[in-house]
Design a protein around this motif. Structure first.
Motif, PDB file in Angstrom:
ATOM      1  N   SER A 285       1.158  -1.404   0.118  1.00  0.00           N
ATOM      2  CA  SER A 285      -0.199  -0.198  -0.038  1.00  0.00           C
ATOM      3  C   SER A 285       0.918   1.598   0.152  1.00  0.00           C
ATOM      4  O   SER A 285       0.702   2.268  -0.483  1.00  0.00           O
ATOM      5  CB  SER A 285      -1.029  -0.003   0.599  1.00  0.00           C
ATOM      6  N   MET A 329      -5.461  -4.485  -5.740  1.00  0.00           N
ATOM      7  CA  MET A 329      -6.956  -4.132  -5.935  1.00  0.00           C
ATOM      8  C   MET A 329      -7.125  -4.836  -5.792  1.00  0.00           C
ATOM      9  O   MET A 329      -8.191  -4.085  -5.566  1.00  0.00           O
ATOM     10  CB  MET A 329      -6.535  -3.601  -7.985  1.00  0.00           C
ATOM     11  N   GLU A 330      -8.026  -5.655  -6.085  1.00  0.00           N
ATOM     12  CA  GLU A 330      -8.771  -6.762  -5.848  1.00  0.00           C
ATOM     13  C   GLU A 330      -8.887  -6.983  -4.491  1.00  0.00           C
ATOM     14  O   GLU A 330     -10.411  -7.522  -3.888  1.00  0.00           O
ATOM     15  CB  GLU A 330      -9.095  -8.078  -7.279  1.00  0.00           C
ATOM     16  N   ARG A 332      -8.559  -4.900  -2.348  1.00  0.00           N
ATOM     17  CA  ARG A 332      -9.098  -3.883  -1.689  1.00  0.00           C
ATOM     18  C   ARG A 332     -10.230  -4.159  -1.725  1.00  0.00           C
ATOM     19  O   ARG A 332     -11.347  -3.747  -1.387  1.00  0.00           O
ATOM     20  CB  ARG A 332      -7.939  -3.040  -1.726  1.00  0.00           C
ATOM     21  N   ILE A 333     -10.525  -3.553  -2.883  1.00  0.00           N
ATOM     22  CA  ILE A 333     -12.513  -4.397  -3.378  1.00  0.00           C
ATOM     23  C   ILE A 333     -13.050  -4.986  -2.763  1.00  0.00           C
ATOM     24  O   ILE A 333     -14.682  -4.504  -1.960  1.00  0.00           O
ATOM     25  CB  ILE A 333     -12.597  -4.431  -5.326  1.00  0.00           C
ATOM     26  N   TYR A 339     -11.836   2.904   1.382  1.00  0.00           N
ATOM     27  CA  TYR A 339     -12.351   2.773   0.234  1.00  0.00           C
ATOM     28  C   TYR A 339     -11.447   3.846  -0.546  1.00  0.00           C
ATOM     29  O   TYR A 339     -10.514   3.568  -0.692  1.00  0.00           O
ATOM     30  CB  TYR A 339     -13.562   2.310  -1.248  1.00  0.00           C
ATOM     31  N   LEU A 343      -8.523   2.048  -0.920  1.00  0.00           N
ATOM     32  CA  LEU A 343      -8.746   1.681  -2.866  1.00  0.00           C
ATOM     33  C   LEU A 343      -8.427   2.915  -4.190  1.00  0.00           C
ATOM     34  O   LEU A 343      -7.583   2.174  -5.146  1.00  0.00           O
ATOM     35  CB  LEU A 343      -9.619   0.996  -3.152  1.00  0.00           C
ATOM     36  N   THR A 344      -8.738   3.385  -3.978  1.00  0.00           N
ATOM     37  CA  THR A 344      -8.520   5.163  -4.664  1.00  0.00           C
ATOM     38  C   THR A 344      -6.778   5.206  -4.949  1.00  0.00           C
ATOM     39  O   THR A 344      -7.022   5.425  -6.183  1.00  0.00           O
ATOM     40  CB  THR A 344      -9.448   6.293  -4.787  1.00  0.00           C
TER      41      THR A 344
END
Length: 540
Positions: A285, A329-330, A332-333, A339, A343-344
């Motif tokens: 991250s 990314m997945e 975190r989704i 988010y 995620l952003t």
């Protein structure tokens, strides 16, 4: 312990008694410290008294005990006035062996001592912990730290202490991060000077044991090697956090070489694993946050690895790091929370990398938006990455849904038709409205002409796909099929009555289209000018 008695005893006690007294105070308050407003002035006086003791010649064990007391007291923001002064900050800096810019005498420019006893080392660690608390909790101490050039002392310590103990290096990095985060002018100054960015890059190289195989190519990590140790991982994360603050405003061409070096190290970091999965995700991250700050042209370092090989279908580029970003990314989704912060950043990074690097976009599109086959299921229903991203396009957080929509829009080469094909017009309407593309067309970015073929399943079903929902809908039953002629006539009369009623109340008004394409009341559109009826009558 009664603070009044502690203060009175401190005034007359010698070094050994002071140490015993404060050790007892620390033992009682280290875990059960309460911020009693009635004792605020007494705690402030205790801070001042402890600073006076640290200015005396006392044993390292007593110094450590005094610093432990200050660390406990520094949890209370209201009692930091005695410490948040020039003398207070410089005292702590001296205890931490930091050569702050305005420290006078032989302290200025003093080299880092190569040998320290275990007791002296513990004093340095406690002083750094104290500074960390004070800088975090006191704006006054932050400004004093800038005035005495504490950041330069921190950088000097990192530069001189290539093999410093773990906690010394960790808290030195943490204080540098706090100062760069809380004082924007200091962060800008350090960035312009360039030495702090270079130094943090060297810290990452040292901690990760980086070896270079090319100008911007780090040797592949050994698959059989042990995971990154927890202590190294902690230092790496603190260095990344400080580096993020110093790269928020990326520089020009003259800094491109340094940024490419950083990108290569960050790519290496993405390919590493730590002893715990959650720590791996955390360091990834921070890595993504720094990558998001770097100039987009540097992203080619992530995939341009001739020695390590690549994928022929994507121009011979190595897509391992991009796959790690997609996996992150997945995850975190799927986590389903936080988010905006979680995620952003990765969505933004993948969006910009895909926008400016053709090979990255082609690879990411193949993973996220493979050729459509199932056209009977709504785009937001399912467990694929596309389904998850389409669901995010209607998220309650504006930043999240815009980031997801922009990502998919770029993967579709900013083509309205292609975006609607994969998401449905209903989901795409928000971003198209923001870009003024509700009527169709393309965005401003120019893309290469990639081959984009449709599957046979999609071609067959295309005429029957609802463009709003993006899937083939089951035909709705016609309610009039089961009506008798009398029922149909009744419903028609009922509708006509309602329309007449609304028209009479001026709630609706029949409209027509004029010759210039504008709407007008129906009677105006039916009016024909007299000259058009009499044209040619003069020749009769």
């Amino acid at each position: 312990m009664d603070l009044t008695n502690v203060l009175s005893q401190l005034e007359s006690a010698d070094g050994q008694d002071i140490e015993t007294l404060l050790r007892e105070y620390n033992r009682e308050n280290s875990r059960t410290f309460t911020f009693d407003p009635k004792e605020e002035s007494l705690r402030s006086k205790l801070c001042q008294s402890v600073l006076v003791v640290l200015g005396m010649k006392v044993q390292p064990s007593c110094q450590k005990t005094c610093l432990e007391t200050l660390r406990i007291l520094s949890r209370d923001k209201c009692v930091l006035a005695p410490i948040a002064t020039r003398d207070g900050v410089l005292t702590l800096a001296r205890m931490a062996r930091l050569n702050a810019g305005e420290m006078a005498g032989d302290e200025q420019g003093r080299p880092e001592e190569s040998t320290q006893s275990e007791e002296e080392e513990s004093v340095v660690v406690e002083a750094l912990k104290c500074l960390s608390n004070v800088v975090y909790n006191s704006p006054a101490a932050q400004q004093v730290s800038v005035d005495v050039k504490l950041a330069h002392g921190l950088c000097a310590k990192l530069r001189a202490s290539s093999a410093c103990p773990h906690e010394v290096g960790l808290f030195t990095l943490r204080i540098l991060f706090l100062l760069s985060a809380l004082k924007a002018d200091l962060s800008e100054q350090l960035r312009k000077e360039g030495q702090a960015v270079k130094l943090l890059t060297e810290v990452l190289e040292r901690t990760l044991g980086v070896s270079w195989e090319g100008p911007y190519e780090v040797a592949r990590p050994d698959p059989q090697a042990t995971p990154l140790p927890a202590e190294d991982n902690e230092r790496v994360m603190e260095a990344l956090k400080a580096l993020f603050n110093l790269t928020v405003s990326s520089g020009g061409k003259e800094e491109e070489h340094q940024y490419r070096l950083i990108t290569a190290i960050l790519r290496h970091l993405l390919m590493l694993r730590t002893v715990k999965e959650e720590k791996t995700e955390e360091v990834h991250s921070h890595t993504i946050n720094v990558l998001s700050n770097l100039p987009v042209p540097c992203m080619d370092v992530l995939i341009d690895l001739p020695v390590q090989g690549g994928v022929e279908a994507y121009g011979g580029k190595n897509m391992d790091a991009i796959q790690v970003l997609l996996d992150f990314m997945e995850k975190r989704i799927d986590k389903g929370s936080n988010y905006i912060e979680g995620l952003t950043p990765v969505l933004t990074l993948l969006t910009e990398a895909s926008r400016h690097h053709r090979e990255i976009r082609r690879y990411v599109k193949a993973q996220v938006l493979p050729p459509l086959k199932d056209v009977k299921t709504r785009p937001e229903v399912g467990t694929t990455t596309r389904n998850k991203l389409v669901r995010l396009m209607t998220h309650v957080e504006m930043a999240v849904k815009l980031a997801a929509a922009e990502f998919l829009f770029v993967l579709c080469k900013e083509s309205v038709d292609k975006l609607c094909k994969y998401t449905g017009y209903g989901h795409a309407a928000g971003i198209l409205l923001n870009k003024g593309l509700l009527g169709g067309g393309r965005g401003e970015t120019e893309y290469s002409d990639d081959e984009d073929t449709d599957t046979e399943e999609y071609k067959t079903a295309k005429p029957f796909i609802n463009p709003i929902t993006g899937h083939v809908e089951e035909p709705m039953p016609n309610p009039m099929d089961e009506m008798t002629e009398e029922q149909k006539e009744y419903e028609a009369q009922k509708l006509a009555t309602l329309l007449n009623k609304l028209s009479g109340q001026r709630l609706i008004r029949p409209m027509g289209v004029k010759r210039d394409g504008t709407l007008a009341p129906l009677e105006e559109t039916l009016h024909v000018p007299h000259e058009e009826h009499t044209s040619g009558s003069d020749t009769d």
